[in-house]
Design an enzyme around this catalytic site. Sequence first.
Site, PDB file in Angstrom:
ATOM      1  N   LYS A   1       0.843  -1.195   0.000  1.00  0.00           N
ATOM      2  CA  LYS A   1       0.000   0.000   0.000  1.00  0.00           C
ATOM      3  C   LYS A   1       0.877   1.243   0.000  1.00  0.00           C
ATOM      4  O   LYS A   1       1.468   1.608   1.012  1.00  0.00           O
ATOM      5  CB  LYS A   1      -0.906   0.002   1.246  1.00  0.00           C
ATOM      6  CG  LYS A   1      -1.862   1.174   1.274  1.00  0.00           C
ATOM      7  CD  LYS A   1      -1.663   1.946   2.568  1.00  0.00           C
ATOM      8  CE  LYS A   1      -2.306   3.300   2.590  1.00  0.00           C
ATOM      9  NZ  LYS A   1      -1.860   4.234   1.571  1.00  0.00           N
TER      10      LYS A   1
ATOM     11  N   GLY B   1       6.736   5.769   8.086  1.00  0.00           N
ATOM     12  CA  GLY B   1       5.889   6.960   8.061  1.00  0.00           C
ATOM     13  C   GLY B   1       6.014   7.727   9.362  1.00  0.00           C
ATOM     14  O   GLY B   1       7.065   7.682  10.016  1.00  0.00           O
ATOM     15  N   SER B   2       4.938   8.384   9.740  1.00  0.00           N
ATOM     16  CA  SER B   2       5.004   9.277  10.903  1.00  0.00           C
ATOM     17  C   SER B   2       4.895   8.485  12.209  1.00  0.00           C
ATOM     18  O   SER B   2       4.417   7.352  12.233  1.00  0.00           O
ATOM     19  CB  SER B   2       3.868  10.288  10.821  1.00  0.00           C
ATOM     20  OG  SER B   2       2.633   9.599  10.874  1.00  0.00           O
TER      21      SER B   2
ATOM     22  N   GLY C   1       2.710   5.185  13.157  1.00  0.00           N
ATOM     23  CA  GLY C   1       3.518   4.075  13.675  1.00  0.00           C
ATOM     24  C   GLY C   1       2.913   3.491  14.944  1.00  0.00           C
ATOM     25  O   GLY C   1       2.900   2.276  15.148  1.00  0.00           O
TER      26      GLY C   1
ATOM     27  N   GLU D   1       9.460   2.327  10.919  1.00  0.00           N
ATOM     28  CA  GLU D   1      10.526   3.331  10.780  1.00  0.00           C
ATOM     29  C   GLU D   1       9.849   4.688  10.705  1.00  0.00           C
ATOM     30  O   GLU D   1       9.023   4.913   9.819  1.00  0.00           O
ATOM     31  CB  GLU D   1      11.343   3.073   9.505  1.00  0.00           C
ATOM     32  CG  GLU D   1      12.302   1.907   9.617  1.00  0.00           C
ATOM     33  CD  GLU D   1      13.347   2.094  10.703  1.00  0.00           C
ATOM     34  OE1 GLU D   1      13.638   3.244  11.089  1.00  0.00           O
ATOM     35  OE2 GLU D   1      13.849   1.073  11.195  1.00  0.00           O
TER      36      GLU D   1
ATOM     37  N   CYS E   1      13.594  11.679   6.364  1.00  0.00           N
ATOM     38  CA  CYS E   1      13.613  11.326   7.781  1.00  0.00           C
ATOM     39  C   CYS E   1      15.024  11.486   8.340  1.00  0.00           C
ATOM     40  O   CYS E   1      15.211  11.650   9.534  1.00  0.00           O
ATOM     41  CB  CYS E   1      13.120   9.900   7.976  1.00  0.00           C
ATOM     42  SG  CYS E   1      13.982   8.738   6.911  1.00  0.00           S
TER      43      CYS E   1
ATOM     44  N   GLN F   1       1.387  20.080   3.848  1.00  0.00           N
ATOM     45  CA  GLN F   1       2.766  20.088   4.347  1.00  0.00           C
ATOM     46  C   GLN F   1       3.316  21.510   4.358  1.00  0.00           C
ATOM     47  O   GLN F   1       4.008  21.918   5.303  1.00  0.00           O
ATOM     48  CB  GLN F   1       3.631  19.167   3.478  1.00  0.00           C
ATOM     49  CG  GLN F   1       5.053  18.984   3.980  1.00  0.00           C
ATOM     50  CD  GLN F   1       5.151  18.262   5.315  1.00  0.00           C
ATOM     51  OE1 GLN F   1       4.529  17.225   5.519  1.00  0.00           O
ATOM     52  NE2 GLN F   1       5.925  18.820   6.242  1.00  0.00           N
TER      53      GLN F   1
ATOM     54  N   GLU G   1       9.624  17.128  14.602  1.00  0.00           N
ATOM     55  CA  GLU G   1      10.035  16.993  13.207  1.00  0.00           C
ATOM     56  C   GLU G   1       9.172  17.926  12.341  1.00  0.00           C
ATOM     57  O   GLU G   1       7.945  17.848  12.370  1.00  0.00           O
ATOM     58  CB  GLU G   1       9.826  15.545  12.750  1.00  0.00           C
ATOM     59  CG  GLU G   1      10.297  15.305  11.329  1.00  0.00           C
ATOM     60  CD  GLU G   1       9.964  13.895  10.842  1.00  0.00           C
ATOM     61  OE1 GLU G   1       8.821  13.450  11.012  1.00  0.00           O
ATOM     62  OE2 GLU G   1      10.868  13.253  10.277  1.00  0.00           O
TER      63      GLU G   1
END
Length: 476
Positions: free
Chosen positions: A170, A223-224, A228, A245, A279, A326, A378
Amino acid sequence: MKPNWINGAWVPAGSARDNINPSDTRDVIGAYAEAGRAETEAAITAAAAAFEGWSHSPVEQRHDILRRIGDDILARKSEIAEMLAREEGKILREALGETERAGRIFHFFAGEALRLSGEMLPSVRPGVGIEVTREPVGPVGLITPWNFPIAIPAWKIAPALCYGNTVVFKPAELVPGTAWLLSEIIAGAGLPAGVFNLVMGPGRVVGQAMLDAPELRAISFTGSQATGRIVAEASLRHARRFQAEMGGKNPLVVLDDADLDLATDAALDGAFFSTGQRCTASSRLIVTDGIHGRFVEMLTEKTRALKVGPALDPDSQIGPVVDQTQLDQDLAYIEGARRDGANLRAGGEVVRCDTPGFFLAPTLFTDTDPAMRINREEVFGPVATVLRARDYDHALSLANDTDFGLTAGICTGSLKHAQHFKRHAKAGMVMVNLPTAGVDYHVPFGGTKGSSMGPREQGRYAAEFFTTVKTAYTWA
Ligand code: NAD
């Protein structure tokens, strides 16, 4: 509409999503199928049905298929990189580099398929022999973010298939075009039906259906942090293995004895290339007193000179931010840092180009405090801060003062400090006299603390996640 690939067939969906170019919002790249729960469940069922056969497939067959996928990616790299730059916004040179890397990842795992190995040991009981072997985990779900639209899918799909797992993939909603081209290549590589499935669609529908499915025995997610956590909780409910991750707030330490040109180049690359949407981006530049003034002056000058523009324009050095959401988030962090008293030295504003897009000037703040929000969360955009340190020890403690732990870098001419930093930086990857971003594809990748959960990705370490160990005892 570009359809999904389910059980060896292209399957259209009830609805589609327009793929918009962030360098020029008038450019609609295409319409891509948006799967619902039913299509996702069909893909999961197909992957489950195909597992038994693929898990026992000859290793040479796996090698040949992975090799072919890598060859096709490299043969079509210009077309794929153009799609990647057009839909994600990184400049063409970076998109080409990422595409080549994806091809080489498939080649690496083609070789690994021929190197599957185990151990034979004597038992403590006379006459008994022991074999320790690795077996595939089962049908696996792979959920990826938008910022590396081909490299991250490649470094999950290639090992999953290499070790005999079947796949439901996905991709992120914002980058279906690159995922579709990759899937077209995989679909044509000769895999049995159901071994690889592509399901495009929203995370809360497709991703959630994957998390809810007990048939998927492992989920590999990038992802974020927020998503996660959802992946982790759902996986625990199903007693299923997972790896997540997530983000970073990566420090680059610059000591008085650093080469100033090298250090400012490393900071510029780490902080702003790929529009800072990595990242592994260097978002905190920690600079000791003796070099601070010269470093800030030179980096400010280099930052202001960066050319922001459309991703496919050969003159552009920094492409657009990926979308309006974003961009709004980046601007909110910039505004917050100003309010908190940080000193804006470069950027901080939207850039007007000939095309309507989400262009943001690379932004540098100095005189920042470790407690400021801009130094704790972040941003995921072209925004970096400078923190002033008294000496190496102070710089190291600032570097480790974060909830994240993906990469950490140091620029220094001192072997002593470099060695100490490699051992004491709390991060999964450490760089000496290099940007914090930019890693090889044949060695482990991953972080510590809030950046990662589960085993490392990439290189031979990928086997830790994509296989399970069996111990067999024989008395004969
Ligand atoms: P995101 O978490 O919003 O989305 C990632 C993926 O999860 C997407 O495919 C999305 O559709 C899916 N998703 C969203 N909600 C879901 C749900 N409820 N259930 C299941 N799946 C769901 O992240 P993003 O905005 O696409 O990516 C940016 C983030 O990725 C940043 O935090 C960045 O640091 C991180 N990242 C980490 C690494 C790494 O290897 N550590 C690499 C690249 C990006």
